[in-house]
Design a protein around this motif. Structure first.
Motif, PDB file in Angstrom:
ATOM      1  N   PRO A   1      40.444  58.361  39.983  1.00  0.00           N
ATOM      2  CA  PRO A   1      41.419  57.586  39.202  1.00  0.00           C
ATOM      3  C   PRO A   1      40.762  56.741  38.104  1.00  0.00           C
ATOM      4  O   PRO A   1      41.348  56.549  37.035  1.00  0.00           O
ATOM      5  CB  PRO A   1      42.088  56.702  40.264  1.00  0.00           C
ATOM      6  CG  PRO A   1      41.867  57.414  41.548  1.00  0.00           C
ATOM      7  CD  PRO A   1      40.522  58.052  41.420  1.00  0.00           C
ATOM      8  N   PHE A   2      39.574  56.252  38.374  1.00  0.00           N
ATOM      9  CA  PHE A   2      38.796  55.473  37.403  1.00  0.00           C
ATOM     10  C   PHE A   2      38.419  56.344  36.209  1.00  0.00           C
ATOM     11  O   PHE A   2      38.607  55.971  35.046  1.00  0.00           O
ATOM     12  CB  PHE A   2      37.550  54.937  38.113  1.00  0.00           C
ATOM     13  CG  PHE A   2      36.620  54.117  37.272  1.00  0.00           C
ATOM     14  CD1 PHE A   2      37.053  52.984  36.601  1.00  0.00           C
ATOM     15  CD2 PHE A   2      35.280  54.460  37.188  1.00  0.00           C
ATOM     16  CE1 PHE A   2      36.183  52.209  35.846  1.00  0.00           C
ATOM     17  CE2 PHE A   2      34.393  53.697  36.449  1.00  0.00           C
ATOM     18  CZ  PHE A   2      34.842  52.572  35.767  1.00  0.00           C
ATOM     19  N   VAL A   3      37.916  57.542  36.490  1.00  0.00           N
ATOM     20  CA  VAL A   3      37.553  58.495  35.430  1.00  0.00           C
ATOM     21  C   VAL A   3      38.792  58.899  34.638  1.00  0.00           C
ATOM     22  O   VAL A   3      38.752  58.997  33.406  1.00  0.00           O
ATOM     23  CB  VAL A   3      36.855  59.737  36.039  1.00  0.00           C
ATOM     24  CG1 VAL A   3      36.741  60.864  35.013  1.00  0.00           C
ATOM     25  CG2 VAL A   3      35.468  59.367  36.544  1.00  0.00           C
ATOM     26  N   SER A   4      39.897  59.117  35.328  1.00  0.00           N
ATOM     27  CA  SER A   4      41.149  59.505  34.650  1.00  0.00           C
ATOM     28  C   SER A   4      41.624  58.405  33.699  1.00  0.00           C
ATOM     29  O   SER A   4      42.090  58.693  32.585  1.00  0.00           O
ATOM     30  CB  SER A   4      42.233  59.804  35.684  1.00  0.00           C
ATOM     31  OG  SER A   4      41.883  60.918  36.475  1.00  0.00           O
ATOM     32  N   PHE A   5      41.517  57.147  34.122  1.00  0.00           N
ATOM     33  CA  PHE A   5      41.904  56.026  33.264  1.00  0.00           C
ATOM     34  C   PHE A   5      41.049  56.013  32.001  1.00  0.00           C
ATOM     35  O   PHE A   5      41.571  55.849  30.882  1.00  0.00           O
ATOM     36  CB  PHE A   5      41.737  54.714  34.027  1.00  0.00           C
ATOM     37  CG  PHE A   5      42.157  53.493  33.252  1.00  0.00           C
ATOM     38  CD1 PHE A   5      43.431  52.963  33.402  1.00  0.00           C
ATOM     39  CD2 PHE A   5      41.282  52.870  32.364  1.00  0.00           C
ATOM     40  CE1 PHE A   5      43.830  51.828  32.680  1.00  0.00           C
ATOM     41  CE2 PHE A   5      41.663  51.742  31.641  1.00  0.00           C
ATOM     42  CZ  PHE A   5      42.942  51.229  31.795  1.00  0.00           C
ATOM     43  N   LEU A   6      39.743  56.188  32.157  1.00  0.00           N
ATOM     44  CA  LEU A   6      38.836  56.169  31.004  1.00  0.00           C
ATOM     45  C   LEU A   6      39.094  57.359  30.084  1.00  0.00           C
ATOM     46  O   LEU A   6      39.053  57.218  28.856  1.00  0.00           O
ATOM     47  CB  LEU A   6      37.384  56.174  31.485  1.00  0.00           C
ATOM     48  CG  LEU A   6      36.949  54.957  32.326  1.00  0.00           C
ATOM     49  CD1 LEU A   6      35.550  55.154  32.858  1.00  0.00           C
ATOM     50  CD2 LEU A   6      37.038  53.673  31.499  1.00  0.00           C
ATOM     51  N   ASN A   7      39.364  58.522  30.670  1.00  0.00           N
ATOM     52  CA  ASN A   7      39.686  59.692  29.844  1.00  0.00           C
ATOM     53  C   ASN A   7      40.964  59.468  29.047  1.00  0.00           C
ATOM     54  O   ASN A   7      41.061  59.841  27.865  1.00  0.00           O
ATOM     55  CB  ASN A   7      39.847  60.939  30.729  1.00  0.00           C
ATOM     56  CG  ASN A   7      38.561  61.697  30.919  1.00  0.00           C
ATOM     57  OD1 ASN A   7      37.781  61.850  29.981  1.00  0.00           O
ATOM     58  ND2 ASN A   7      38.312  62.172  32.129  1.00  0.00           N
ATOM     59  N   GLN A   8      41.961  58.871  29.691  1.00  0.00           N
ATOM     60  CA  GLN A   8      43.228  58.599  29.006  1.00  0.00           C
ATOM     61  C   GLN A   8      43.008  57.644  27.833  1.00  0.00           C
ATOM     62  O   GLN A   8      43.652  57.780  26.780  1.00  0.00           O
ATOM     63  CB  GLN A   8      44.217  57.980  30.002  1.00  0.00           C
ATOM     64  CG  GLN A   8      45.606  57.735  29.430  1.00  0.00           C
ATOM     65  CD  GLN A   8      46.320  59.009  29.011  1.00  0.00           C
ATOM     66  OE1 GLN A   8      46.192  60.030  29.688  1.00  0.00           O
ATOM     67  NE2 GLN A   8      47.065  58.962  27.916  1.00  0.00           N
ATOM     68  N   ALA A   9      42.088  56.723  27.985  1.00  0.00           N
ATOM     69  CA  ALA A   9      41.826  55.725  26.939  1.00  0.00           C
ATOM     70  C   ALA A   9      41.281  56.351  25.669  1.00  0.00           C
ATOM     71  O   ALA A   9      41.554  55.864  24.556  1.00  0.00           O
ATOM     72  CB  ALA A   9      40.856  54.675  27.449  1.00  0.00           C
ATOM     73  N   ILE A  10      40.520  57.432  25.794  1.00  0.00           N
ATOM     74  CA  ILE A  10      39.835  57.988  24.614  1.00  0.00           C
ATOM     75  C   ILE A  10      40.507  59.251  24.076  1.00  0.00           C
ATOM     76  O   ILE A  10      39.946  59.917  23.205  1.00  0.00           O
ATOM     77  CB  ILE A  10      38.352  58.264  24.904  1.00  0.00           C
ATOM     78  CG1 ILE A  10      38.191  59.329  26.002  1.00  0.00           C
ATOM     79  CG2 ILE A  10      37.644  56.974  25.310  1.00  0.00           C
ATOM     80  CD1 ILE A  10      36.754  59.735  26.253  1.00  0.00           C
ATOM     81  N   LEU A  11      41.664  59.586  24.597  1.00  0.00           N
ATOM     82  CA  LEU A  11      42.372  60.770  24.099  1.00  0.00           C
ATOM     83  C   LEU A  11      42.754  60.603  22.630  1.00  0.00           C
ATOM     84  O   LEU A  11      43.106  59.502  22.201  1.00  0.00           O
ATOM     85  CB  LEU A  11      43.640  61.008  24.930  1.00  0.00           C
ATOM     86  CG  LEU A  11      43.412  61.545  26.352  1.00  0.00           C
ATOM     87  CD1 LEU A  11      44.748  61.694  27.067  1.00  0.00           C
ATOM     88  CD2 LEU A  11      42.676  62.875  26.311  1.00  0.00           C
TER      89      LEU A  11
END
Length: 222
Positions: free
Chosen positions: A212-222
């Motif tokens: 979930p942490f990685v997913s949050f960071l990925n969503q931030a840089i889309l």
């Protein structure tokens, strides 16, 4: 079930004591066998973590994830030619992708799993800070959950800005988070845990908590 062979730890221990090219060439076969074992281990981890993280490319294989053991000494005072570890990196961006992901580090007495985004480029760092600022509750729900904190404690508190980042006030309630230059978490693993038949499950268990942490960071840089 595949595991990290004890011979890998022996090889890396010997490498630390003999970190020079002639010795490495004489022991190249030992390195190739160690590398193959880690590639096989990475393949097993990939198969399992894909069940949780659907963004990991289907064509990403262990061979592409395992990192080079050769050090880049061009700009380093440390001229030893080889790393003292074997590691692999899994990311939705595939081989060499710059972004959030999962990391497994194998080193005698110092092995660990980690995840997140280490030293993001400037535009990504700005985007992550903005996402944390805009969606603080979501970020804290992930990083302060009981499962997350029991396993990782808190975020790695490494390099930080001395002052508040541009665009944010020093009085921001989460300014210490926004000062971070990297957003990562780490959990140590013993040699015994990695040289055990349950090693893949042990690693994947941690990576699932990171997801979930990685997913949050990925969503931030889309």
């Amino acid at each position: 079930m595949i595991m990290i062979k004890k011979e890998i730890f022996t090889f890396l221990t010997d490498l630390v004591a003999n970190n020079e090219r002639d010795w490495f060439q004489e022991n190249k076969q030992r390195y190739e066998e160690a590398k193959q074992n880690v590639e096989d281990f990475a393949n097993a981890v990939l198969e399992e973590i894909r069940k949780t993280d659907k963004t990991i490319p289907e064509d990403l294989i262990g061979k592409k994830c395992v990192m080079r053991i050769y050090r880049d000494v061009r700009f380093s005072k440390n001229k030893l030619p080889y790393k003292n570890n074997i590691s692999f990196w899994i990311s939705s961006r595939g081989k060499g992708g710059d972004g959030p992901g999962y990391y497994v580090h194998i080193q005698p007495g110092k092995s660990f799993i980690a995840g997140g985004y280490w030293m993001p480029q400037a535009d990504h760092l700005k985007a992550i800070r903005q996402e944390i600022d805009y969606n603080t509750d979501d970020f804290l729900k992930i990083t302060q959950s009981k499962e997350f904190t029991n396993y990782f404690g808190s975020l790695d508190d490494g390099e930080k800005l001395k002052n508040h980042p541009k665009g944010y006030e020093a009085t921001h309630p989460h300014i210490e988070l926004l000062k971070l230059k990297s957003f990562t978490v780490t959990h140590s693993l013993s040699d015994k845990e990695l040289a055990n038949s349950g090693a893949v499950n042990k690693v994947v268990e941690g990576l699932k908590i990171i997801n979930p942490f990685v997913s949050f960071l990925n969503q931030a840089i889309l």
